[in-house]
Design an enzyme around this catalytic site. Structure first.
Site, mmCIF file in Angstrom:
data_model
loop_
_atom_site.group_PDB
_atom_site.id
_atom_site.type_symbol
_atom_site.label_atom_id
_atom_site.label_comp_id
_atom_site.label_asym_id
_atom_site.label_seq_id
_atom_site.Cartn_x
_atom_site.Cartn_y
_atom_site.Cartn_z
ATOM 1 N N ASP A 203 -28.006 -49.100 26.083
ATOM 2 C CA ASP A 203 -27.657 -49.064 25.066
ATOM 3 C C ASP A 203 -28.537 -49.878 23.390
ATOM 4 O O ASP A 203 -29.062 -51.271 24.919
ATOM 5 C CB ASP A 203 -26.433 -48.782 24.599
ATOM 6 C CG ASP A 203 -25.651 -48.906 23.192
ATOM 7 O OD1 ASP A 203 -25.905 -48.376 22.560
ATOM 8 O OD2 ASP A 203 -25.879 -49.711 22.140
ATOM 9 N N GLU A 245 -31.915 -45.871 26.049
ATOM 10 C CA GLU A 245 -31.956 -45.092 25.628
ATOM 11 C C GLU A 245 -32.132 -45.948 24.627
ATOM 12 O O GLU A 245 -32.664 -46.982 24.136
ATOM 13 C CB GLU A 245 -29.958 -45.258 24.209
ATOM 14 C CG GLU A 245 -30.214 -44.707 23.228
ATOM 15 C CD GLU A 245 -29.269 -44.802 22.607
ATOM 16 O OE1 GLU A 245 -28.616 -44.820 22.046
ATOM 17 O OE2 GLU A 245 -29.072 -46.368 22.446
HETATM 18 C C1 GLC Z 1 -26.082 -46.415 20.496
HETATM 19 C C2 GLC Z 1 -25.192 -45.489 20.965
HETATM 20 C C3 GLC Z 1 -24.298 -44.876 19.269
HETATM 21 C C4 GLC Z 1 -24.106 -46.551 18.841
HETATM 22 C C5 GLC Z 1 -25.256 -47.499 18.336
HETATM 23 C C6 GLC Z 1 -24.128 -48.493 18.064
HETATM 24 O O1 GLC Z 1 -26.329 -45.966 19.468
HETATM 25 O O2 GLC Z 1 -25.268 -44.291 21.699
HETATM 26 O O3 GLC Z 1 -23.224 -44.268 19.882
HETATM 27 O O4 GLC Z 1 -23.020 -46.366 17.616
HETATM 28 O O5 GLC Z 1 -26.209 -47.374 19.996
HETATM 29 O O6 GLC Z 1 -23.631 -50.028 19.436
#
Ligand code: GLC
Ligand code: CA
Length: 559
Positions: A203, A245
């Site tokens: 993440d 991500e």
């Molecule tokens: C990422 C996740 C999202 C979350 C963010 C903060 O972007 O996909 O759902 O709110 O991280 O952790």
């Protein structure tokens, strides 16, 4: 059984699941591992190779679990560690791998690390977080959750200092300058890999380090640490993967692959809105342009292609003009907008037009990368824009037309979120059971496309060349791998279109349509003419002529 190929992720079809949203095994209104185990047969039937689970760790759930209070436990409502291991065994037995979210960047303010850190400047955990006596440090960093946050700093009266957070103010960022933090997260990773997990969706990776005078994203220090994470995997956990991500432009994502020594995979964020723009405008340019701007990646790496996920359809990687266009087209009602994006599901975005749903799925199944399906989109589930934050796209999976859509047998009032019940997308009309019972439903179509995709490694591994026929409404590309050549043709327009292709290079070969195995007229030196229905597409295998006049790779009966 699991495939033994270390590059398995290049051919895999991924499927994203929120444990709480999939199936409730104990009737408390919240999905859990027990429920999930019961649905593995469905995922195997669909042809899923790898599940991505959203965070299932203990959490105050102010960011739906991305606010982790303990990295090494399972939240009570989802089950026990034994059940997680049982789930992994059952998935593996069906040939399905499982990756989970690893939230590296931040914790919940309820994590004991933060509780200790804030308690005193002398606390041994103080240095786990990023503190300041003013809120102007790192002033060049943007605010990501602009709907809710005014600053990346929040004053903590207990700590008597400001703490740094890139997301919600209840999610303090970990301090990666601290070797103890770096070590603790490596141990977290090892802990889960030891349970048998197949890797992580990491993440928010661009934000691990911060440096004054920079935008505090994609810093070299961040890449150095991520390479260390990768080394650990390569040494002790062969075959496990890291998926990034990093919602960034392709040139900024490219370094996350390193020389094949950082992430195995990364989501292709900027491509996603351009797929929607392409089909809305009936013009292939936005899609081809994005690939022109996408650098080559090392051979052991792979893009992950998606249409939707659990977040808003992000428009961060769009120009102002493109963003206006997307809002105007897909989110005229302000209730549909969240942060810089649109919180809707695939089917409602496309006005439930089966032709457009197939077309967009066909693109993510055939462009370079591995596709990921967001749970429920395979049956065309709807959303609920009345719900807060991004909850509208996180409603219970619709299995049957029974109570609560077959998700749970609880009193409907206990459900973690109401099941979609409107006349178009409600569980009475959209559910797995009824779509499984009929041969030509969206679900059956998805299953079929997944099956066909898996028969041809060229989809996951082939090179791509775009052809540029005069008719700009038709997107055409060739995928080549070893001795396979696939020709993919997509009509982005809502009306029938002809297209004349220059296929001289393939003269003598016969296009065989992959879904029905019908043979098309043989390719010659002359322009090759195809006609496509509105939003129509072809997956064609260019089968070379055999010296004896037979064709490779197809059954005689299909000829
Ligand atoms: C990422 C996740 C999202 C979350 C963010 C903060 O972007 O996909 O759902 O709110 O991280 O952790
Ligand atoms: Ca439950």
């Amino acid at each position: 059984m699991l495939s033994t190929d270390p590059l398995w992720y290049k051919d895999a079809v991924f499927y994203e699941i929120h444990v709480k949203a999939f199936a409730d095994g104990n009737g408390d209104g919240i999905g859990d591992f027990q429920g999930l185990i019961g649905k593995l047969d469905y995922l195997q039937w669909l042809g899923v190779d790898c599940i991505w689970l959203l965070p299932f760790y203990p959490s105050p759930l102010k960011d739906d679990g991305y606010d982790v209070a303990d990295f090494l436990q399972v939240a009570e409502q989802y089950g026990t560690m034994d059940e997680v291991r049982h789930f992994l065994d059952e998935a593996h037995r069906r040939g399905i791998r499982v990756i989970v979210d690893l939230v590296l960047n931040h914790t919940s303010d309820q994590h004991t690390w933060f509780q200790q850190a804030r308690s005193s400047p002398q606390s041994p955990k103080r240095g786990f977080y990023v503190w300041s006596n003013n809120d102007r440090t790192y002033g060049k960093a943007r605010i990501i959750f602009i709907d809710t946050e005014k600053s990346n700093w929040t004053w903590d009266p207990e700590a008597k200092a400001f703490y740094w957070h890139r997301f919600f103010s209840h999610q303090p960022d970990l301090n990666y300058d601290n070797p103890e933090v770096r070590q603790a997260m490596l141990e977290t990773m090892a802990f889960w890999l030891d349970q048998g997990l197949d890797g992580f969706r990491c993440d928010a990776v661009p934000y691990l380090f911060e440096r004054e005078g920079t935008i505090c994203e994609n810093l070299p220090e961040t890449h150095t640490y991520l390479k260390e994470v990768r080394r650990k995997i390569d040494v002790a956990y062969q075959g496990r993967i890291l998926l990034a991500e990093a919602n960034q432009w392709p040139t900024d994502v490219r370094p996350y692959f390193g020389d094949g020594d950082e992430f195995h995979m990364a989501f292709h964020f900027p491509l996603m809105p351009r797929l929607y723009m392409g089909v809305q405008s009936g013009n292939r340019d936005p899609i081809i342009d994005m690939f022109t701007h996408t650098p080559e990646i090392p051979p052991n790496c792979q893009w992950c292609l998606f249409l939707r996920n659990h977040d808003e359809l992000t428009l961060e990687m769009c120009s102002g003009e493109e963003r206006d266009y997307m809002y105007y087209t897909y989110a005229r009602d302000p209730k549909m907008r969240r942060n810089i994006g649109i919180a809707r599901r695939l089917a409602p975005l496309l006005e439930n037009d089966r032709r457009k749903i197939e077309l967009l799925n066909s693109l993510v199944f055939t462009l370079p990368g591995s596709p990921i399906i967001y749970y429920g989109d395979e049956i065309g589930m709807g959303d609920n824009v009345q719900l807060k934050d991004r909850d509208g796209v996180r409603t219970p999976m619709q299995w049957t037309m029974d109570r609560n859509g077959g998700f749970s047998n609880c009193d409907p009032a206990r459900l973690y979120l109401p099941v979609v019940a409107d006349p178009i997308y409600g569980y009475q009309s959209v559910n797995v059971e009824s779509q499984k019972a009929m041969p030509h439903t969206l679900l059956q179509w998805m299953k079929q496309m997944i099956k066909v995709r898996k028969q041809h490694p060229a989809f996951g591994r082939g090179t791509i060349t775009f052809l540029r026929p005069a008719n700009g409404r038709v997107l055409v590309y060739v995928r080549r791998h070893e001795d396979t050549t696939l020709l993919l043709v997509h009509n982005l327009a809502g009306s029938a279109q002809p297209v004349e292709l220059d296929l001289k290079e393939f003269a003598g070969s016969t296009p065989v349509e992959l879904l029905g195995e019908a043979r098309f007229p043989r390719v010659t030196e002359r322009p090759y003419v195809l006609t496509l229905a509105a939003y129509g597409y072809y997956w064609l295998n260019l089968v070379p002529e055999h010296p004896r006049g037979e064709f490779y790779g197809i059954e005689q009966t299909a000829l």
